[in-house]
Write an enzyme that holds these catalytic residues in place. Structure first.
Site, PDB file in Angstrom:
ATOM      1  N   LEU A   1       2.060  -4.125  -6.260  1.00 20.58           N
ATOM      2  CA  LEU A   1       1.115  -4.969  -5.537  1.00 20.58           C
ATOM      3  C   LEU A   1       1.428  -4.863  -4.050  1.00 20.58           C
ATOM      4  CD1 LEU A   1       1.196  -8.272  -7.661  1.00 20.58           C
ATOM      5  CD2 LEU A   1      -0.533  -6.459  -7.756  1.00 20.58           C
ATOM      6  N   ASP A   2       0.428  -5.093  -3.218  1.00 18.37           N
ATOM      7  CA  ASP A   2       0.665  -5.136  -1.779  1.00 18.37           C
ATOM      8  C   ASP A   2       1.651  -6.248  -1.443  1.00 18.37           C
ATOM      9  OD1 ASP A   2      -1.277  -3.189  -1.590  1.00 18.37           O
ATOM     10  OD2 ASP A   2      -2.868  -4.579  -0.985  1.00 18.37           O
ATOM     11  N   ARG A   3       2.317  -6.108  -0.309  1.00 19.14           N
ATOM     12  CA  ARG A   3       3.338  -7.078   0.108  1.00 19.14           C
ATOM     13  C   ARG A   3       2.826  -8.523   0.017  1.00 19.14           C
ATOM     14  NH1 ARG A   3       7.800  -7.215   3.777  1.00 19.14           N
ATOM     15  NH2 ARG A   3       7.497  -5.018   4.315  1.00 19.14           N
TER      16      ARG A   3
END
Length: 306
Positions: A138-140
């Site tokens: 997942l993105d940060r």
């Protein structure tokens, strides 16, 4: 056979696998990855009835196939004690609820303070030596479900599911604007995604990019915003965020593909569910992560102004 009993994984060949090559047997029956098979054959650590064997040798029913057991000998990352919210765990997998402002795995110059570091610390605290194997990322600043495998053979099976689309990842997103269901009446956004020249971390809708398909349904209209449930047919970097920008409904708070929000410090995007087939039993596993407090606060803040 010079190897010790404990250092080998052994299989008795069933009659139905007769005439299969040793390499195919390792791949299809023993579920050994391509990289590990190469390592085993190069180091002469594949044995047929007690003798080292090459890739193309064929097996017969009741043959004994043995390979060196490359058990986990490191976590793969630096173990650290930190926030670990376990949503589901058994002998094969673990699903964590990732918080915002955290990478899933070390990248670039970052080798600490990621979800993988904290999962390694969690295992170490339990006295377990398990290499960290994320199945997806997942993105940060995206929260929610992240799936990890506990053994290499389970990783292979789950990555196969990810590739063929039998792992379902469901998201919730608060996006700017209303009327998306009218603009895309089939609930599908299909647009290629590619890199932005000179900006390696950014993506854009691009006819020359890779195919990307996002499905959505409208859950609620909140002021001048829409709460969507989304699921991915493909898994491109920043896919939901890019598709929402392309559609004209950027994710609330998305600094890269939209505009910042005073109500939330990140993009209002949450991986709320993941569904996969258990790598041992084949049972369908469905894991959910509750909506995070900051997204609920954002929704409540918008409602308060309506």
């Amino acid at each position: 056979m010079k190897k010790t009993q404990n250092s080998l994984k052994k299989y008795i060949v069933a009659e139905k696998y007769a005439d299969m090559t040793v390499e195919d047997y390792l791949k299809s029956v023993m579920k050994i990855s391509s990289r590990t098979r190469q390592r085993l054959f190069r180091s002469k650590n594949v044995f047929l009835n007690g003798s080292p064997v090459h890739t193309k040798r064929k097996v017969k029913g009741n043959d004994l196939v043995a390979v060196k057991d490359f058990s986990d000998n490191s976590y793969g990352v630096i173990p650290q004690i930190g926030p670990v919210n376990v949503l589901y765990e058994d002998e094969a997998v673990v699903v964590l609820n990732k918080p915002a402002n955290m990478l899933v795995h070390p990248a670039g110059q970052t080798d600490r303070f990621t979800l993988a570091n904290y999962l390694a610390g969690y295992f170490k605290d339990k006295g377990q030596l398990i290499t960290i194997r994320p199945i997806h990322r997942l993105d940060r600043d995206t929260t929610g479900c992240v799936l990890f495998a506990k053994k290499a053979e389970y990783q292979i099976e789950l990555e196969k599911q990810l590739k063929n689309g039998s792992i379902y990842r469901i998201y919730k997103a608060l996006v700017m604007g209303v009327g998306i269901e009218g603009d895309f009446p089939d609930g599908c956004i299909s647009k290629n995604i590619g890199r932005v020249p000179g900006k390696p971390n950014r993506r854009q809708a691009d006819d020359n990019g890779k195919p990307a398909v996002t499905h959505f349904s409208l859950l609620d209209v909140i002021g001048q915003n829409s709460l969507l449930e989304l699921w991915l047919e493909t898994g491109r970097t920043h896919q939901i965020r890019v598709h929402m920008q392309y559609a004209g409904y950027p994710v609330v708070g998305d600094k890269m593909y939209g505009t910042p929000s005073r109500l939330i410090s990140r993009q209002a995007l949450h991986a709320s569910e993941i569904v996969f087939l258990h790598p041992i039993t084949g049972e369908k596993i469905h894991v959910t992560a509750p909506l995070p407090a900051d997204m609920q606060h954002c929704i409540d803040g918008i409602n308060a102004k309506v």
